[in-house]
Design a protein around this motif. Structure first.
Motif, PDB file in Angstrom:
ATOM      1  N   GLN A 166      35.933  -1.517 -20.662  1.00 48.80           N
ATOM      2  CA  GLN A 166      34.792  -2.425 -20.733  1.00 48.80           C
ATOM      3  C   GLN A 166      33.659  -1.912 -19.848  1.00 48.80           C
ATOM      4  O   GLN A 166      33.886  -1.607 -18.683  1.00 48.80           O
ATOM      5  N   PRO A 167      32.452  -1.806 -20.378  1.00 42.92           N
ATOM      6  CA  PRO A 167      31.319  -1.394 -19.543  1.00 42.92           C
ATOM      7  C   PRO A 167      31.106  -2.401 -18.402  1.00 42.92           C
ATOM      8  O   PRO A 167      31.339  -3.597 -18.576  1.00 42.92           O
ATOM      9  N   HIS A 168      30.677  -1.913 -17.257  1.00 47.63           N
ATOM     10  CA  HIS A 168      30.440  -2.794 -16.111  1.00 47.63           C
ATOM     11  C   HIS A 168      29.253  -2.311 -15.282  1.00 47.63           C
ATOM     12  O   HIS A 168      29.351  -2.163 -14.070  1.00 47.63           O
ATOM     13  N   PRO A 169      28.090  -2.050 -15.936  1.00 46.31           N
ATOM     14  CA  PRO A 169      26.935  -1.604 -15.160  1.00 46.31           C
ATOM     15  C   PRO A 169      26.575  -2.633 -14.097  1.00 46.31           C
ATOM     16  O   PRO A 169      26.648  -3.835 -14.334  1.00 46.31           O
ATOM     17  N   GLY A 170      26.223  -2.123 -12.916  1.00 43.65           N
ATOM     18  CA  GLY A 170      25.848  -3.004 -11.816  1.00 43.65           C
ATOM     19  C   GLY A 170      27.014  -3.458 -10.967  1.00 43.65           C
ATOM     20  O   GLY A 170      26.824  -4.147  -9.969  1.00 43.65           O
ATOM     21  N   ILE A 171      28.228  -3.073 -11.358  1.00 42.02           N
ATOM     22  CA  ILE A 171      29.419  -3.431 -10.585  1.00 42.02           C
ATOM     23  C   ILE A 171      30.144  -2.147 -10.188  1.00 42.02           C
ATOM     24  O   ILE A 171      30.454  -1.314 -11.038  1.00 42.02           O
ATOM     25  N   GLY A 172      30.404  -2.007  -8.893  1.00 40.55           N
ATOM     26  CA  GLY A 172      31.161  -0.874  -8.381  1.00 40.55           C
ATOM     27  C   GLY A 172      32.470  -1.363  -7.797  1.00 40.55           C
ATOM     28  O   GLY A 172      32.534  -2.461  -7.232  1.00 40.55           O
ATOM     29  N   TYR A 173      33.504  -0.564  -7.932  1.00 38.16           N
ATOM     30  CA  TYR A 173      34.819  -0.935  -7.414  1.00 38.16           C
ATOM     31  C   TYR A 173      35.189  -0.002  -6.268  1.00 38.16           C
ATOM     32  O   TYR A 173      35.077   1.216  -6.386  1.00 38.16           O
ATOM     33  N   MET A 174      35.623  -0.616  -5.160  1.00 35.86           N
ATOM     34  CA  MET A 174      36.044   0.162  -3.992  1.00 35.86           C
ATOM     35  C   MET A 174      37.391  -0.369  -3.521  1.00 35.86           C
ATOM     36  O   MET A 174      37.615  -1.579  -3.492  1.00 35.86           O
ATOM     37  N   VAL A 175      38.259   0.547  -3.124  1.00 38.74           N
ATOM     38  CA  VAL A 175      39.534   0.149  -2.562  1.00 38.74           C
ATOM     39  C   VAL A 175      39.280  -0.484  -1.195  1.00 38.74           C
ATOM     40  O   VAL A 175      38.315  -0.144  -0.502  1.00 38.74           O
ATOM     41  N   ASN A 176      40.113  -1.452  -0.825  1.00 42.10           N
ATOM     42  CA  ASN A 176      40.023  -2.079   0.487  1.00 42.10           C
ATOM     43  C   ASN A 176      40.250  -1.013   1.549  1.00 42.10           C
ATOM     44  O   ASN A 176      41.322  -0.411   1.596  1.00 42.10           O
ATOM     45  N   SER A 177      39.257  -0.755   2.389  1.00 42.33           N
ATOM     46  CA  SER A 177      39.361   0.325   3.369  1.00 42.33           C
ATOM     47  C   SER A 177      38.273   0.164   4.423  1.00 42.33           C
ATOM     48  O   SER A 177      37.390  -0.680   4.279  1.00 42.33           O
ATOM     49  N   PRO A 178      38.298   0.987   5.463  1.00 43.79           N
ATOM     50  CA  PRO A 178      37.207   0.942   6.443  1.00 43.79           C
ATOM     51  C   PRO A 178      35.842   1.207   5.806  1.00 43.79           C
ATOM     52  O   PRO A 178      34.833   0.680   6.276  1.00 43.79           O
ATOM     53  N   TRP A 179      35.782   2.001   4.737  1.00 40.21           N
ATOM     54  CA  TRP A 179      34.514   2.310   4.082  1.00 40.21           C
ATOM     55  C   TRP A 179      33.940   1.065   3.412  1.00 40.21           C
ATOM     56  O   TRP A 179      32.754   0.792   3.543  1.00 40.21           O
ATOM     57  N   SER A 180      34.745   0.326   2.686  1.00 38.18           N
ATOM     58  CA  SER A 180      34.238  -0.902   2.059  1.00 38.18           C
ATOM     59  C   SER A 180      34.023  -1.987   3.113  1.00 38.18           C
ATOM     60  O   SER A 180      33.033  -2.721   3.050  1.00 38.18           O
ATOM     61  N   ASN A 181      34.898  -2.074   4.108  1.00 43.91           N
ATOM     62  CA  ASN A 181      34.756  -3.096   5.139  1.00 43.91           C
ATOM     63  C   ASN A 181      33.488  -2.918   5.964  1.00 43.91           C
ATOM     64  O   ASN A 181      32.950  -3.893   6.484  1.00 43.91           O
ATOM     65  N   ALA A 182      32.991  -1.687   6.088  1.00 46.94           N
ATOM     66  CA  ALA A 182      31.762  -1.436   6.845  1.00 46.94           C
ATOM     67  C   ALA A 182      30.559  -2.099   6.183  1.00 46.94           C
ATOM     68  O   ALA A 182      29.515  -2.270   6.818  1.00 46.94           O
ATOM     69  N   LEU A 183      30.698  -2.493   4.931  1.00 42.99           N
ATOM     70  CA  LEU A 183      29.600  -3.087   4.168  1.00 42.99           C
ATOM     71  C   LEU A 183      29.736  -4.595   3.976  1.00 42.99           C
ATOM     72  O   LEU A 183      28.848  -5.231   3.422  1.00 42.99           O
ATOM     73  N   VAL A 184      30.847  -5.157   4.433  1.00 46.21           N
ATOM     74  CA  VAL A 184      31.089  -6.590   4.262  1.00 46.21           C
ATOM     75  C   VAL A 184      30.095  -7.372   5.115  1.00 46.21           C
ATOM     76  O   VAL A 184      29.984  -7.136   6.314  1.00 46.21           O
ATOM     77  N   PRO A 185      29.361  -8.302   4.498  1.00 42.91           N
ATOM     78  CA  PRO A 185      28.393  -9.093   5.254  1.00 42.91           C
ATOM     79  C   PRO A 185      29.060  -9.884   6.374  1.00 42.91           C
ATOM     80  O   PRO A 185      30.145 -10.440   6.200  1.00 42.91           O
ATOM     81  N   GLU A 186      28.389  -9.902   7.519  1.00 44.84           N
ATOM     82  CA  GLU A 186      28.923 -10.636   8.671  1.00 44.84           C
ATOM     83  C   GLU A 186      28.818 -12.142   8.480  1.00 44.84           C
ATOM     84  O   GLU A 186      29.649 -12.892   8.974  1.00 44.84           O
ATOM     85  N   ASP A 187      27.796 -12.590   7.758  1.00 48.41           N
ATOM     86  CA  ASP A 187      27.602 -14.022   7.539  1.00 48.41           C
ATOM     87  C   ASP A 187      28.668 -14.531   6.577  1.00 48.41           C
ATOM     88  O   ASP A 187      28.752 -14.099   5.425  1.00 48.41           O
TER      89      ASP A 187
END
Length: 135
Positions: free
Chosen positions: A83-104
């Motif tokens: 299924q196409p999913h433009p505008g959605i990116g998938y990242m494994v749970n990791s320090p790289w994705s966690n560095a982008l998690v909003p603090e609020d």
């Protein structure tokens, strides 16, 4: 002498990031949090082909992901989902994705680990952000 292209900025794409768990990445983490295999499986974003094209990159090249919480450089891979999913990116749970998690946490006390926004841009010159730079 540098060409005219050096003055052109890389195209940017707004993405909604969805994180997930991966058994192979978890196993690599157990073996060595600072190992090459863990980084190879963790510092990745899976993108729709349309987003790869918009970013003017090729699969396997690096992209900068940034938002108000942080910035990381990861490798881009085509997701391979039917299924196409433009505008959605998938990242494994990791320090790289966690560095982008909003603090609020929006008053809930729970950060939005599974669903948050970033701006992505191609980055042919930058290396993948090392784990020691994140943690």
């Amino acid at each position: 002498m540098a060409g005219f292209g050096q003055f052109l900025s890389s195209p940017e794409v707004k993405l909604r990031i969805v994180t997930y768990r991966d058994a192979f990445q978890d196993a690599a983490k157990v073996e060595s949090l600072f190992g090459e295999e863990y980084e190879k499986l963790s510092a990745v974003i899976l993108l729709d082909q349309k987003d790869i094209t918009k970013l003017s990159i090729k699969e396997g090249e690096t992209v900068i992901l940034k938002n108000s919480s942080g910035k990381v450089v990861v490798k881009a891979q085509k997701s391979g989902y039917e299924q196409p999913h433009p505008g959605i990116g998938y990242m494994v749970n990791s320090p790289w994705s966690n560095a982008l998690v909003p603090e609020d946490a929006g008053g809930t006390g729970v950060p939005a680990f599974k669903d948050f926004e970033v701006v992505a841009s191609g980055s042919k010159e930058e290396k993948v952000t090392g784990i020691k730079e994140i943690i």
